[in-house]
Write an enzyme that holds these catalytic residues in place. Structure first.
Site, PDB file in Angstrom:
ATOM      1  N   GLU A 364      -3.318 -35.544  43.000  1.00 55.04           N
ATOM      2  CA  GLU A 364      -4.448 -36.302  42.415  1.00 55.04           C
ATOM      3  C   GLU A 364      -4.658 -37.633  43.148  1.00 55.04           C
ATOM      4  OE1 GLU A 364      -5.319 -36.149  38.248  1.00 55.04           O
ATOM      5  OE2 GLU A 364      -4.163 -34.289  38.045  1.00 55.04           O
ATOM      6  N   THR A 366      -2.899 -39.358  46.880  1.00 55.53           N
ATOM      7  CA  THR A 366      -1.603 -39.945  47.240  1.00 55.53           C
ATOM      8  C   THR A 366      -1.582 -41.410  46.799  1.00 55.53           C
ATOM      9  OG1 THR A 366      -2.396 -40.739  49.374  1.00 55.53           O
ATOM     10  CG2 THR A 366      -1.460 -38.504  49.333  1.00 55.53           C
TER      11      THR A 366
HETATM   12  N1  CAA Z   1     -16.993 -42.747  40.332  1.00 56.71           N
HETATM   13  C1  CAA Z   1     -18.264 -42.419  40.678  1.00 56.71           C
HETATM   14  N2  CAA Z   1     -18.688 -42.388  41.971  1.00 56.71           N
HETATM   15  C2  CAA Z   1     -17.795 -42.688  42.929  1.00 56.71           C
HETATM   16  C3  CAA Z   1     -16.467 -43.040  42.646  1.00 56.71           C
HETATM   17  C4  CAA Z   1     -16.081 -43.070  41.271  1.00 56.71           C
HETATM   18  N3  CAA Z   1     -14.838 -43.385  40.912  1.00 56.71           N
HETATM   19  N4  CAA Z   1     -15.814 -43.281  43.782  1.00 56.71           N
HETATM   20  C5  CAA Z   1     -16.703 -43.106  44.780  1.00 56.71           C
HETATM   21  N5  CAA Z   1     -17.902 -42.745  44.264  1.00 56.71           N
HETATM   22  C6  CAA Z   1     -19.149 -42.467  44.973  1.00 56.71           C
HETATM   23  C7  CAA Z   1     -19.541 -43.705  45.807  1.00 56.71           C
HETATM   24  O1  CAA Z   1     -20.309 -44.606  45.032  1.00 56.71           O
HETATM   25  C8  CAA Z   1     -20.335 -43.092  46.928  1.00 56.71           C
HETATM   26  O2  CAA Z   1     -21.627 -42.787  46.450  1.00 56.71           O
HETATM   27  P1  CAA Z   1     -22.916 -42.776  47.437  1.00 56.71           P
HETATM   28  O3  CAA Z   1     -22.713 -41.635  48.382  1.00 56.71           O
HETATM   29  O4  CAA Z   1     -24.052 -42.564  46.524  1.00 56.71           O
HETATM   30  O5  CAA Z   1     -22.913 -44.115  48.126  1.00 56.71           O
HETATM   31  C9  CAA Z   1     -19.625 -41.768  47.161  1.00 56.71           C
HETATM   32  O6  CAA Z   1     -18.921 -41.448  45.957  1.00 56.71           O
HETATM   33  C10 CAA Z   1     -18.642 -41.814  48.329  1.00 56.71           C
HETATM   34  O7  CAA Z   1     -17.710 -42.834  48.026  1.00 56.71           O
HETATM   35  P2  CAA Z   1     -16.731 -43.449  49.152  1.00 56.71           P
HETATM   36  O8  CAA Z   1     -17.550 -43.877  50.326  1.00 56.71           O
HETATM   37  O9  CAA Z   1     -15.844 -44.434  48.497  1.00 56.71           O
HETATM   38  O10 CAA Z   1     -15.913 -42.141  49.570  1.00 56.71           O
HETATM   39  P3  CAA Z   1     -14.782 -41.952  50.658  1.00 56.71           P
HETATM   40  O11 CAA Z   1     -15.126 -40.774  51.456  1.00 56.71           O
HETATM   41  O12 CAA Z   1     -14.475 -43.243  51.353  1.00 56.71           O
HETATM   42  O13 CAA Z   1     -13.526 -41.497  49.740  1.00 56.71           O
HETATM   43  C11 CAA Z   1     -11.562 -41.778  48.400  1.00 56.71           C
HETATM   44  C12 CAA Z   1     -12.968 -42.285  48.766  1.00 56.71           C
HETATM   45  C13 CAA Z   1     -11.104 -42.701  47.296  1.00 56.71           C
HETATM   46  C14 CAA Z   1     -10.611 -41.849  49.571  1.00 56.71           C
HETATM   47  C15 CAA Z   1     -11.673 -40.327  47.859  1.00 56.71           C
HETATM   48  O14 CAA Z   1     -11.994 -39.430  48.884  1.00 56.71           O
HETATM   49  C16 CAA Z   1     -10.415 -39.865  47.178  1.00 56.71           C
HETATM   50  O15 CAA Z   1     -10.187 -40.179  46.005  1.00 56.71           O
HETATM   51  N6  CAA Z   1      -9.560 -39.090  47.902  1.00 56.71           N
HETATM   52  C17 CAA Z   1      -8.399 -38.469  47.281  1.00 56.71           C
HETATM   53  C18 CAA Z   1      -8.769 -37.129  46.727  1.00 56.71           C
HETATM   54  C19 CAA Z   1      -7.802 -36.635  45.719  1.00 56.71           C
HETATM   55  O16 CAA Z   1      -7.393 -37.348  44.818  1.00 56.71           O
HETATM   56  N7  CAA Z   1      -7.445 -35.361  45.824  1.00 56.71           N
HETATM   57  C20 CAA Z   1      -6.555 -34.737  44.921  1.00 56.71           C
HETATM   58  C21 CAA Z   1      -7.166 -33.470  44.370  1.00 56.71           C
HETATM   59  S1  CAA Z   1      -6.510 -32.839  42.871  1.00 56.71           S
HETATM   60  C22 CAA Z   1      -4.949 -32.325  43.198  1.00 56.71           C
HETATM   61  O17 CAA Z   1      -4.183 -33.099  43.632  1.00 56.71           O
HETATM   62  C23 CAA Z   1      -4.516 -30.919  42.955  1.00 56.71           C
HETATM   63  C24 CAA Z   1      -4.194 -30.546  41.585  1.00 56.71           C
HETATM   64  O18 CAA Z   1      -4.577 -29.494  41.166  1.00 56.71           O
HETATM   65  C25 CAA Z   1      -3.340 -31.401  40.695  1.00 56.71           C
END
Ligand code: CAA
Length: 394
Positions: A364, A366
């Site tokens: 969820e 890192t």
């Molecule tokens: N709420 C609403 N919108 C959001 C948001 C939030 N919390 N965070 C970002 N956004 C929106 C931004 O406003 C932006 O919108 P626009 O395109 O309209 O401008 C868009 O999303 C892109 O945002 P960023 O430019 O910040 O995106 P980024 O590419 O830089 O990524 C990141 C940000 C925080 C690194 C994100 O990619 C992330 O959280 N990565 C980790 C993913 C993750 O947690 N994966 C785990 C999956 S689940 C799992 O682990 C398996 C399981 O089954 C347990």
């Protein structure tokens, strides 16, 4: 520290604790050894009406929000981290419907999730798309009233026990993250296959699988929210709600390991006295307990803020996740140390806590990504002239 918990909170905690004591702790080692899904625990949670704690009442849930979800996850994880995530992943995968689903999708799917008749899984990550969640290669193309899905998903927790999957894929590769959409896929849909099961270090009773889509035709009404391109936002909003649940899993593991360490060091005799009577050991226990309590208060504050309708909860959810999971790793490692050689072997339950804790720093998002979320929020707040002490806007 129970003073801040409501009567409802205490009731949920008591119900979950009873299930953990009766149905989880006695089988935790066996589940770890066999890597079997804990169906008896799920049935006990169903019977107690705990499968839909976080689901709003209007969709058949108990309307308990993130706070009561965290309390249940904490209690289950105190007994077994794998069981904790088995439960919490249903919240992770159903949050997209809650935050982004159409009224029809909520009415159609949430009541069965709330009753535990439908188990869910969340499909965001891919082999080459982990932290960079916007760079998905799985595709869905609209054709004759269907979305035709092609591609693969990785690290799908609940992989083969779920019957409903929230799958994130690109409906418009030219738009990057803004071309991502979520599609609800039911098990048994032709072209959808559950692949390789991962052989994990910890949380071994949860099946984690690869998923494959080969010309999988899903009715177009299964597009989450009915509009393309909102998937990335829905994934991020989901993670804001779900990360406190991972933090609660970590908290449960840390508390469970601490409890065992206190008990063991009080019993273990060396140099003619219990090892707990040595000041050096007491200092270790004191630091462990202090970290656990700090994690608990941060998680509960975050969960209450979310349930109270606070906006901009990303920073607080990330703080709760990063702090509690780092605490879990440090406390469970210290607990193994306190058990000495016995801590390193499977005759004692403690090494499992350390193995189960490790994943909480990884999935969820890192903990490096959590720090990125916190750092970006700080800069955004400062640029907007917001007070630095403000935790979440009510
Ligand atoms: N709420 C609403 N919108 C959001 C948001 C939030 N919390 N965070 C970002 N956004 C929106 C931004 O406003 C932006 O919108 P626009 O395109 O309209 O401008 C868009 O999303 C892109 O945002 P960023 O430019 O910040 O995106 P980024 O590419 O830089 O990524 C990141 C940000 C925080 C690194 C994100 O990619 C992330 O959280 N990565 C980790 C993913 C993750 O947690 N994966 C785990 C999956 S689940 C799992 O682990 C398996 C399981 O089954 C347990």
């Amino acid at each position: 520290m129970d003073d801040l918990l409501t009567k409802e909170n205490l009731e949920y905690r008591a119900m979950a604790r009873e299930i953990a004591d009766k149905h989880v702790r006695p089988v935790a080692a066996e589940l770890d050894r066999t890597a079997e899904y804990p169906w008896t625990v799920v049935r006990a949670l169903q019977d107690a009406g705990l499968m839909g704690v976080w689901i709003p009442k209007e969709y058949g849930g108990r309307g308990g929000g993130v706070m009561n979800l965290c309390l249940v996850v904490e209690e289950l994880s105190k007994a077994c981290g794998g069981v904790g995530v088995t439960y919490a992943v249903n919240a992770l995968a159903s949050f997209p419907i809650i935050v982004g689903g159409t009224e029809e999708q909520k009415q159609k799917y949430l009541p069965d999730v709330a009753q535990g008749k439908t188990l869910m899984a969340f499909g965001l990550s891919e082999k080459a798309s982990g932290s960079d969640a916007g760079s998905l290669t799985a595709r869905a193309e609209k054709r004759d009233g269907f979305y035709v899905m092609n591609g693969d998903k990785k690290w799908n927790t609940n992989g083969n026990s779920a019957t409903l999957y929230s799958i994130f894929c690109s409906t418009n590769p030219d738009r990057g993250g803004r071309g991502v959409s979520a599609i609800l896929v039911e098990k048994g849909t032709p072209g959808f296959e559950i692949g390789k099961k991962e052989d994990l270090m910890g949380i071994r009773c949860v099946p984690v699988h690869e998923l494959h889509f080969n010309d999988c035709y899903v009715p177009e009404e299964n597009l989450l929210g009915g509009k393309e391109g909102h998937g990335f936002k829905h994934a991020m909003m989901t993670l804001d709600l779900a990360r406190p649940g991972v933090a609660a899993q970590a908290l449960g593991l840390a508390q469970g390991a601490l409890d065992l360490a206190v008990e063991y060091t009080m019993e273990r005799q060396q140099f003619g006295q219990s090892v707990a009577s040595f000041q050096g050991i007491q200092w270790m226990l004191a630091d462990m307990a202090t970290k656990v309590e700090a994690a608990r208060q941060l998680i509960y504050a975050c969960a209450r803020a979310i349930d109270g309708g606070a906006k901009n909860v990303s920073k607080m959810a990330a703080m709760a996740k990063v702090f509690a999971t780092d605490v879990a790793m440090s406390v469970t490692t210290d607990a193994v140390q306190l058990f000495g050689g016995y801590g390193y072997c499977k005759d004692y339950p403690i090494e499992k806590y350390m193995r189960d804790a490790k994943i909480t720093q990884i999935y969820e998002g890192t903990n490096q990504i959590q720090r990125l979320v916190i750092g970006r929020s700080l800069i955004k707040e400062a640029a907007a002239g917001q007070p630095r002490t403000q935790s979440a806007e009510a």
